[in-house]
Design an enzyme around this catalytic site. Structure first.
Site, mmCIF file in Angstrom:
data_model
loop_
_atom_site.group_PDB
_atom_site.id
_atom_site.type_symbol
_atom_site.label_atom_id
_atom_site.label_comp_id
_atom_site.label_asym_id
_atom_site.label_seq_id
_atom_site.Cartn_x
_atom_site.Cartn_y
_atom_site.Cartn_z
ATOM 1 N N GLU A 131 28.559 26.618 69.472
ATOM 2 C CA GLU A 131 27.513 27.649 69.451
ATOM 3 C C GLU A 131 26.506 27.500 70.583
ATOM 4 O O GLU A 131 25.368 27.962 70.482
ATOM 5 C CB GLU A 131 26.806 27.689 68.090
ATOM 6 C CG GLU A 131 27.712 28.084 66.941
ATOM 7 C CD GLU A 131 26.961 28.428 65.662
ATOM 8 O OE1 GLU A 131 25.712 28.358 65.660
ATOM 9 O OE2 GLU A 131 27.628 28.760 64.665
ATOM 10 N N GLU A 242 33.880 28.267 61.207
ATOM 11 C CA GLU A 242 32.782 28.222 60.225
ATOM 12 C C GLU A 242 32.652 29.568 59.541
ATOM 13 O O GLU A 242 32.573 30.595 60.209
ATOM 14 C CB GLU A 242 31.428 27.889 60.877
ATOM 15 C CG GLU A 242 31.192 26.454 61.242
ATOM 16 C CD GLU A 242 29.758 26.215 61.726
ATOM 17 O OE1 GLU A 242 28.829 26.859 61.179
ATOM 18 O OE2 GLU A 242 29.577 25.402 62.647
#
Length: 357
Positions: A131, A242
């Site tokens: 991320e 995720e």
């Protein structure tokens, strides 16, 4: 003979790439910020494999770093724990807030030498970063997501990892990057896609406040954003690295955390993708004190679960395992009663959304 050896090697690589993995994300520290020990990791990996009524065995783990917390470049204790529990690993290299990943690579190469094939045979891929692109994006900055790294840095790190591992047993392992769906669909990050063997996608309808993210619309949101990521990937594999729905915490837009909603999301999303694509669910146990929402699937890190993991009939998910509820912490009401009312709404909503598109 050389030809046969080459063919055998290619066959082994192909078999590894075709295997489907399912597991959970695991960080380097506990919820009190102390470093996880080998025993902590082993407890997680053992609990994941023993979860009551899980659709197939969750025997894979996604890591965020190769470095043991509190050290400079010591291999993370999760490596030995994975060897002891036969847990496959999606390795992670932390890339944000740094101009060098030398310590990450030192920890990894040390582990290769120290553990040999017992370790390398468990490595299914390496994520260079997590991320980082999102944290530098407009939404990441607005959400105070922290220090990130741009596409130029991540692309350079990907090249460094490939070069470092080119003469090791991990030379043919898939190397990619994990980021939010929004980072992947941002064309300014296309260089990272080009440099990656796979794309790891983090996607939480719970956090999509501007998309009407009531649980009844969660599946439609997931499918839309997943499809956008697949389109941006240009044919490269997209792994679900995720996703999840919290059982407690604050309301996010129209998304309400609850056990019922977490189960409905599991029934609609996990039960559709587990066994079909690589999935690392968030999460087995909550260990990040900065995240106020609680997502844990396991109760007290045992076989007992927050909600029943049995997938609805007809979902196509792997058959339930660990069906003897007397093992681990005994569950109450272990029998599955079929799809919840919210799950049915999720499915209908997804169908309506598809028609509208």
């Amino acid at each position: 003979m050389k030809l046969l050896t080459l063919l055998s090697l290619l066959s082994a690589v192909a078999a590894q790439q075709q295997k489907i993995y399912q597991g959970f994300n695991t960080g380097a520290t506990l919820d009190n910020t102390k470093a996880k020990t080998q025993a902590d990791f082993e407890a997680e990996f053992t609990a994941a494999q023993a979860l009551h009524f899980s659709p197939g065995v969750f025997n894979s783990a996604r890591l965020y770093t190769n470095v043991q917390s509190g050290t400079t470049n010591t291999p993370i204790a999760a490596f030995q724990a994975a060897i002891n529990t036969n847990t496959s690993l999606l390795l992670g290299i932390w890339c944000s807030g740094t101009t060098s990943i030398d310590n990450e690579l030192k920890a990894l190469t040390t582990a290769i030498t120290q553990y040999g094939s017992k370790f390398t045979n468990l490595v299914l891929g390496i994520s260079v970063g997590s991320e980082d692109l999102y944290r530098l994006s407009e939404s990441g900055i607005a959400n105070k997501a922290g220090i990130g790294a741009g596409p130029t840095a991540i692309t350079a790190f990907l090249k460094t990892v490939r070069s470092t591992l080119s003469t090791t047993p991990l030379s043919s392992i898939p190397i990619g990057h994990v980021d939010s769906w929004s980072a992947w669909t941002n064309t300014s990050n296309s260089a990272v896609i080009e440099a990656s063997d796979f794309l790891g996608m983090d996607l939480y309808p719970y956090y999509e406040k501007n998309l009407g993210n009531d649980i009844s619309n969660a599946t439609a949101i997931f499918e839309d954003l997943h499809n956008q990521t697949l389109s941006a990937a240009g044919g490269k594999p997209v792994w679900i690295t995720e996703t999840g729905w919290p059982v407690s915490g604050a309301t996010s837009g129209k998304a309400v955390p609850s056990v019922d909603n977490a189960r409905a999301y599991w029934d609609a999303v996990a039960c559709k993708y587990v066994g079909r694509v690589n999935v690392w669910w968030y999460t087995l146990r909550d260990a990040d004190p900065a995240i106020q929402e609680k997502f844990a699937i396991s109760k007290s890190l045992s076989a007992d679960t927050t909600f029943n993991l049995t997938c609805p009939a007809g979902s196509g998910a792997p058959a339930s395992v660990n069906t003897d509820a007397s093992k681990g912490v005994k569950k109450s009401g272990a029998g599955h009663s079929g799809m919840s009312a919210v799950s049915i709404v999720l499915g209908l909503s997804a169908g309506i959304f598809a028609i509208l598109l």
